[in-house]
Write a protein that holds these residues in place. Structure first.
Motif, PDB file in Angstrom:
ATOM      1  N   THR A  75       0.839  -1.192   0.000  1.00 32.36           N
ATOM      2  CA  THR A  75       0.000   0.000   0.000  1.00 32.36           C
ATOM      3  C   THR A  75       0.874   1.242   0.000  1.00 32.36           C
ATOM      4  O   THR A  75       1.734   1.414   0.864  1.00 32.36           O
ATOM      5  CB  THR A  75      -0.925   0.016   1.233  1.00 32.36           C
ATOM      6  OG1 THR A  75      -1.763  -1.140   1.208  1.00 32.36           O
ATOM      7  CG2 THR A  75      -1.796   1.266   1.242  1.00 32.36           C
ATOM      8  N   ASP A  76       0.654   2.095  -0.980  1.00 30.42           N
ATOM      9  CA  ASP A  76       1.318   3.394  -1.010  1.00 30.42           C
ATOM     10  C   ASP A  76       0.520   4.351  -0.143  1.00 30.42           C
ATOM     11  O   ASP A  76      -0.692   4.519  -0.340  1.00 30.42           O
ATOM     12  CB  ASP A  76       1.393   3.919  -2.436  1.00 30.42           C
ATOM     13  CG  ASP A  76       2.271   3.062  -3.328  1.00 30.42           C
ATOM     14  OD1 ASP A  76       3.477   2.973  -3.030  1.00 30.42           O
ATOM     15  OD2 ASP A  76       1.755   2.484  -4.298  1.00 30.42           O
ATOM     16  N   VAL A  77       1.167   4.987   0.833  1.00 33.79           N
ATOM     17  CA  VAL A  77       0.473   5.849   1.783  1.00 33.79           C
ATOM     18  C   VAL A  77       0.983   7.277   1.654  1.00 33.79           C
ATOM     19  O   VAL A  77       2.194   7.535   1.700  1.00 33.79           O
ATOM     20  CB  VAL A  77       0.671   5.357   3.235  1.00 33.79           C
ATOM     21  CG1 VAL A  77      -0.087   6.258   4.204  1.00 33.79           C
ATOM     22  CG2 VAL A  77       0.195   3.912   3.378  1.00 33.79           C
ATOM     23  N   LEU A  78       0.050   8.193   1.496  1.00 34.28           N
ATOM     24  CA  LEU A  78       0.327   9.628   1.470  1.00 34.28           C
ATOM     25  C   LEU A  78      -0.283  10.239   2.722  1.00 34.28           C
ATOM     26  O   LEU A  78      -1.403   9.893   3.110  1.00 34.28           O
ATOM     27  CB  LEU A  78      -0.281  10.268   0.226  1.00 34.28           C
ATOM     28  CG  LEU A  78       0.185   9.683  -1.115  1.00 34.28           C
ATOM     29  CD1 LEU A  78      -0.714  10.150  -2.249  1.00 34.28           C
ATOM     30  CD2 LEU A  78       1.635  10.092  -1.386  1.00 34.28           C
ATOM     31  N   HIS A  79       0.447  11.148   3.365  1.00 32.41           N
ATOM     32  CA  HIS A  79       0.026  11.689   4.652  1.00 32.41           C
ATOM     33  C   HIS A  79      -0.397  13.145   4.512  1.00 32.41           C
ATOM     34  O   HIS A  79       0.288  13.950   3.864  1.00 32.41           O
ATOM     35  CB  HIS A  79       1.155  11.552   5.670  1.00 32.41           C
ATOM     36  CG  HIS A  79       1.525  10.120   5.944  1.00 32.41           C
ATOM     37  ND1 HIS A  79       0.925   9.385   6.937  1.00 32.41           N
ATOM     38  CD2 HIS A  79       2.418   9.290   5.338  1.00 32.41           C
ATOM     39  CE1 HIS A  79       1.436   8.150   6.937  1.00 32.41           C
ATOM     40  NE2 HIS A  79       2.354   8.078   5.977  1.00 32.41           N
ATOM     41  N   VAL A  80      -1.520  13.465   5.158  1.00 31.60           N
ATOM     42  CA  VAL A  80      -2.150  14.782   5.036  1.00 31.60           C
ATOM     43  C   VAL A  80      -2.400  15.339   6.429  1.00 31.60           C
ATOM     44  O   VAL A  80      -2.692  14.595   7.371  1.00 31.60           O
ATOM     45  CB  VAL A  80      -3.483  14.661   4.267  1.00 31.60           C
ATOM     46  CG1 VAL A  80      -4.260  15.959   4.286  1.00 31.60           C
ATOM     47  CG2 VAL A  80      -3.235  14.212   2.836  1.00 31.60           C
ATOM     48  N   ALA A  81      -2.281  16.659   6.573  1.00 34.63           N
ATOM     49  CA  ALA A  81      -2.588  17.342   7.827  1.00 34.63           C
ATOM     50  C   ALA A  81      -3.363  18.619   7.523  1.00 34.63           C
ATOM     51  O   ALA A  81      -3.284  19.156   6.410  1.00 34.63           O
ATOM     52  CB  ALA A  81      -1.307  17.674   8.585  1.00 34.63           C
ATOM     53  N   PRO A  82      -4.124  19.134   8.503  1.00 33.07           N
ATOM     54  CA  PRO A  82      -4.866  20.380   8.261  1.00 33.07           C
ATOM     55  C   PRO A  82      -3.982  21.538   7.825  1.00 33.07           C
ATOM     56  O   PRO A  82      -4.409  22.378   7.032  1.00 33.07           O
ATOM     57  CB  PRO A  82      -5.537  20.649   9.606  1.00 33.07           C
ATOM     58  CG  PRO A  82      -5.648  19.312  10.256  1.00 33.07           C
ATOM     59  CD  PRO A  82      -4.419  18.567   9.834  1.00 33.07           C
ATOM     60  N   ASP A  83      -2.751  21.585   8.344  1.00 32.66           N
ATOM     61  CA  ASP A  83      -1.816  22.655   7.966  1.00 32.66           C
ATOM     62  C   ASP A  83      -0.726  22.133   7.035  1.00 32.66           C
ATOM     63  O   ASP A  83       0.358  22.715   6.931  1.00 32.66           O
ATOM     64  CB  ASP A  83      -1.188  23.278   9.208  1.00 32.66           C
ATOM     65  CG  ASP A  83      -0.438  22.252  10.064  1.00 32.66           C
ATOM     66  OD1 ASP A  83      -0.537  21.034   9.763  1.00 32.66           O
ATOM     67  OD2 ASP A  83       0.228  22.674  11.021  1.00 32.66           O
ATOM     68  N   GLY A  84      -1.013  21.020   6.337  1.00 35.25           N
ATOM     69  CA  GLY A  84      -0.012  20.421   5.462  1.00 35.25           C
ATOM     70  C   GLY A  84       0.390  21.344   4.323  1.00 35.25           C
ATOM     71  O   GLY A  84      -0.383  22.192   3.867  1.00 35.25           O
ATOM     72  N   HIS A  85       1.628  21.152   3.861  1.00 36.21           N
ATOM     73  CA  HIS A  85       2.134  21.959   2.749  1.00 36.21           C
ATOM     74  C   HIS A  85       3.234  21.166   2.044  1.00 36.21           C
ATOM     75  O   HIS A  85       3.673  20.116   2.510  1.00 36.21           O
ATOM     76  CB  HIS A  85       2.678  23.296   3.260  1.00 36.21           C
ATOM     77  CG  HIS A  85       3.790  23.148   4.253  1.00 36.21           C
ATOM     78  ND1 HIS A  85       3.558  22.902   5.594  1.00 36.21           N
ATOM     79  CD2 HIS A  85       5.140  23.184   4.097  1.00 36.21           C
ATOM     80  CE1 HIS A  85       4.709  22.802   6.222  1.00 36.21           C
ATOM     81  NE2 HIS A  85       5.694  22.968   5.345  1.00 36.21           N
TER      82      HIS A  85
END
Length: 871
Positions: A31-41
């Motif tokens: 599984t390729d996993v990409l990580h996201v956050a509310p203040d991600g950039h």
């Protein structure tokens, strides 16, 4: 509700370990996993350097073609404030068996919201305790949530006296209305029958007699009162009820003063609010929804709807005639027709396909079909009976561009043309996308503020301009999806509907999710204007809602339901909990008696010749649902309501249907319902309702058998009904077979802090009734009550503690308490004044395991059960 939310969070945590969908552990490495956050950039999208949600979507788009397994976008906890929908198109699809998964990070709660937070409140009216905060000028929000609790737009007294109808609205002898602020934003609301109607006012002026004239917006008044849309079959809507009275007036500063209500001064840009007891606006989380949608998952084409035979692009050559006002079910009640072989109709369009609607009958004949000058088929409209709006011609798969359809009559007495459906783009679903463990909240829909709410039925409206069917938009909208899954998600506190699987979406699912406190419908599936489809690729089919909790829908638009299904094939609604609805719990089917033959329509007293056609709906499965506490505001519905004919048999089984508040039929097979096998359902606490109602001859070919009920009352005026009276059980003494239905219904027993009085874990022995929409502060606004000494209620639970919630009042008495078969004394519910949600008895520190608590009426006029707290 809290236990349902807790269960959802447990499901979220489970879903985030390993790969979505329960793949074996060794698959996780693929599984390729990409990580996201509310203040991600940035574009790294790693745990240490998370990116924004849109960036991760674009990265996932690139990964899918070469991925060995799933592609996951993992959202860290926190609040993601959206100003518009997160959009996914065909290019964002996964692969069969390997979806793109948008999921919560393990143990975290990402919240996607379309609301803005409002701060800076100051008190501006001490006498009424009114506070005010600045918002942008022009803000027209219809919803507000304070610490997760819905506030109401301020409203006046229910069913105000002294109003009478005029040619333009209403008049009253009360002159005070002429002093109201900003009357053009005041709204008149009418609840009547199965409809809720809303219209803005145009003005409030002094009447000739010294009172007040309330002039309703003319266009809305026309659509809701003077000329209500009534196209007839295959659309629902009898043109009634109409806006012939006032249930309440809404949205004026002068109505402020009730805690928990708000008003917005759009011109000056101020939000006014009266806090509830205990709310501190300096600390409260005040959320004002602004975005209409949070997620838009769209394939191509979008919505398909037929255009009339009078459309300007239709060119008729030869000796064609036109017939309007036909009571035969034609689109817009008209057709073009010819009796001369060689006459033709041409239609030039931009797109990839086209369908032509016609009529079949014994006097119809054949026609040759040409596309761009090349003959592609010969079709025939000949048939033994008249059927309106038939897809006689269907051409798909053309290269996108400009094409010309030409249909030439070659035989028979007549060729009829009723309409055309253009397919503008290739039929390409967006597919294989999963949302798991996410929370969605804070949407707004402001269209009714300007144009009103022109109700048809069950959250389906008439467009105020075109007068064609439309629906309340949803926070999570799927258009032409395939294998789109919402698993373990929460949708709550919306100014829209919750989830909509629209525009012929297929093989998609809502599982283990919680949808609550929606202004419109909880979950919607299908459309109301594609009944004529014969191409499986252009049908809503194979969708599922299972193990989900849908509660408190219709919190602004009271005609909305928990789960709505329009025209569909192979829909499964299985083991859901649907409750606390202002209208019906589940509504499935459309078109009323459209598919019933002319003999049956005549028996019903409908016009002859009749409006008769077909639909592709069928093979539906309504299995094991718990539907309860329904019909809290409107009338003529029920826990599960069906209508319209089916093209293939369907099953209605294992459902527990309970606690009707008013105006109800517990199993309601309404007009045209056919081919339902209705068996092994359990009906209770209908409060005078019929356990089953088949009220008219157009309801036909249904089998009703092996059901259980606490009332014998029923109605069977259907045609060719195989009917067996339910096994009637008194005083809650359900035998083992009925108890098994209760035990199996719903999504299972979730852990949680509170069980309401209509929880399936609660059993009642003796003569009990239910009462809802009481408005006195009950848990979930309802109770069960008994008037005979010896009546008892028992909750079976697993845990370490339990508490009993009831009401105390002067007409209540002593209650016996028994825990695990051992008497624990008595408590008294007698107090001089009414007090709701009182915990009269509780225990903690029990051995963690199964227990039973029984409360028994010993004296007084009433024993009320409001719920139980659980540890």
């Amino acid at each position: 509700m809290r236990r349902a939310v807790f269960a959802c969070l447990v499901a979220v945590a489970a879903a985030t370990f390993g790969v979505s969908g329960g793949l074996p552990a060794e698959a996780a490495s693929h599984t390729d996993v990409l990580h996201v956050a509310p203040d991600g950039h940035g574009t790294a999208c790693t745990t240490q350097s998370p990116c924004a949600l849109d960036t991760a979507r674009d990265q996932a788009r690139k990964l899918v073609p070469g991925a060995a397994g799933d592609v996951a976008v993992e959202l860290q906890g926190g609040t993601y404030r959206l100003t518009g929908p997160f959009r996914l198109g065909v290019q964002d699809s996964g692969r069969p068996g390997h979806p793109v998964v948008y999921r919560a990070a393990a143990g975290q709660t990402p919240v996607l919201t379309g609301a803005v937070r409002v701060t800076g409140f100051t008190r501006v009216d001490a006498a009424k305790n009114i506070y005010r905060a600045k918002v942008p000028a022009g803000t027209a929000a219809r919803e507000l949530f304070v610490d997760g609790v819905r506030a109401d737009r301020d409203r006046g007294t229910r069913d105000p006296s002294g109003f009478s109808v005029t040619a333009t609205g209403f008049t009253t002898a009360d002159a005070s209305y002429t002093r109201w602020t900003d009357p053009a934003h005041v709204e008149v609301v009418r609840d009547s029958g199965w409809k809720q109607m809303r219209c803005p006012l145009a003005s409030i002026t002094p009447s000739a007699s010294g009172g007040s004239d309330l002039t309703v917006d003319p266009a809305c008044w026309n659509s809701n009162h003077t000329s209500v849309p009534h196209p007839g079959f295959p659309f629902n809507g009898a043109g009634l009820p109409t806006l012939d009275g006032i249930t309440w007036l809404e949205n004026a500063y002068q109505l402020l003063g009730t805690p928990g209500q708000f008003w917005i001064d759009q011109n000056a840009g101020y939000l006014y609010y009266v806090p509830r007891p205990g709310e501190d606006l300096a600390k409260a989380d005040v959320e004002l929804p602004q975005a209409q949608q949070l997620v838009d998952v769209s394939g191509t084409p979008g919505h398909l709807a037929p255009l009339n035979d009078t459309d300007w692009r239709a060119v008729y050559t030869g000796s064609w005639g036109y017939s309007g006002g036909r009571p035969l079910g034609d689109l817009n009640a008209d057709v073009h027709y010819t009796s001369a072989d060689g006459d033709a109709v041409s239609y030039t369009f931009d797109g990839t396909g086209i369908q032509m609607l016609s009529e079949t009958n014994d006097d119809e004949g054949s026609a040759d079909v040409y596309v761009d000058g090349r003959k592609v088929s010969t079709v025939s409209g000949n048939g033994p009976v008249r059927l309106a709006q038939q897809a006689m011609v269907s051409v798909t798969g053309l290269a996108k561009g400009t094409h010309t359809l030409r249909v030439v009559k070659t035989g028979g007495t007549y060729l009829l043309v009723d309409g055309f459906t253009v397919i503008p783009d290739a039929v390409t679903p967006v597919h294989d996308i999963t949302f798991s463990g996410l929370t969605f909240t804070g949407t707004a829909w402001t269209a009714p503020s300007a144009a009103g709410y022109i109700d048809n039925q069950a959250g389906v409206l008439w467009d105020p301009t075109t007068r064609t069917p439309t629906r309340i938009p949803a926070a999570l909208q799927v258009h032409r999806g395939q294998r789109i899954t919402f698993d373990g998600d929460t949708v709550a506190h919306t100014g829209t509907s919750g989830i909509d699987l629209a525009d012929q979406t297929q093989d998609s699912a809502v599982t283990g999710s919680t949808i609550s406190d929606t202004a419109g419908t909880g979950v919607a599936i299908g459309e109301v204007d594609d009944y004529y489809q014969t191409d499986p690729a252009l049908m809503t089919s194979g969708n599922t809602v299972s193990r989900s909790v849908v509660r408190f829908p219709g919190q602004e638009y009271a005609d909305a339901v928990g789960i709505w299904v329009g025209y569909s094939r192979g829909t499964t609604l299985s083991h859901n909990d649907v409750g606390y609805t202002p209208y019906s719990g589940i509504s499935i089917g459309w078109g009323w008696g459209w598919a019933s033959d002319c003999t049956l329509q005549a028996k019903q007293g409908l016009s002859t010749p009749c409006a008769h056609g077909t639909s592709y709906a069928g093979d539906e499965h309504i299995v094991g649902n718990h539907v309860h506490s329904v019909m809290g505001a409107l009338f003529d519905g029920g826990p599960i309501y069906t209508l319209g004919g089916l093209s293939s048999p369907s099953e209605f089984t294992g459902n527990v249907l309970a606690e009707c508040i008013d105006g109800c039929n517990m199993i309601y097979h309404d007009e045209g319902s056919s081919q339902w096998n209705t068996h092994d359902n359990l009906v209770r606490y209908g409060n005078g309702s019929l356990w089953v109602n088949l009220w008219t001859p157009s309801i036909h070919d249904d089998a009703i058998h092996d059901n259980w009920s606490d009332t014998a009352a029923y109605n069977n005026n259907g045609t060719n009904i195989s009917f067996q009276q339910a096994t009637v059980v008194d005083d809650g003494n359900w035998p083992a077979a009925a108890q098994a239905i209760i035990a199996a219904a719903g999504p299972g027993t979730p852990p949680g802090a509170v069980a309401d009085d209509d929880d399936l874990r609660v059993s009642y022995s003796g003569s009990w009734s239910s009462s809802g929409s009481r408005g006195v502060g009950d848990l979930d606004n309802g109770v069960h009550y008994a008037q005979h000494d010896g009546a008892s209620a028992t909750i079976s639970f697993t845990g370490t503690g339990v508490g009993f919630l009831t009401e105390t009042n002067s007409d209540e008495g002593d209650i016996g308490i028994t825990l695990d078969g051992v008497a624990k004394g008595t408590v008294s519910a007698a107090t001089p004044e009414r007090h709701a949600q009182q915990k009269l008895w509780s225990v903690s520190g029990l051995t963690d395991g199964p227990h039973t608590l029984t409360v028994t009426k010993l004296s007084g006029s009433y024993l009320l059960v409001d719920g139980f707290t659980l540890s």
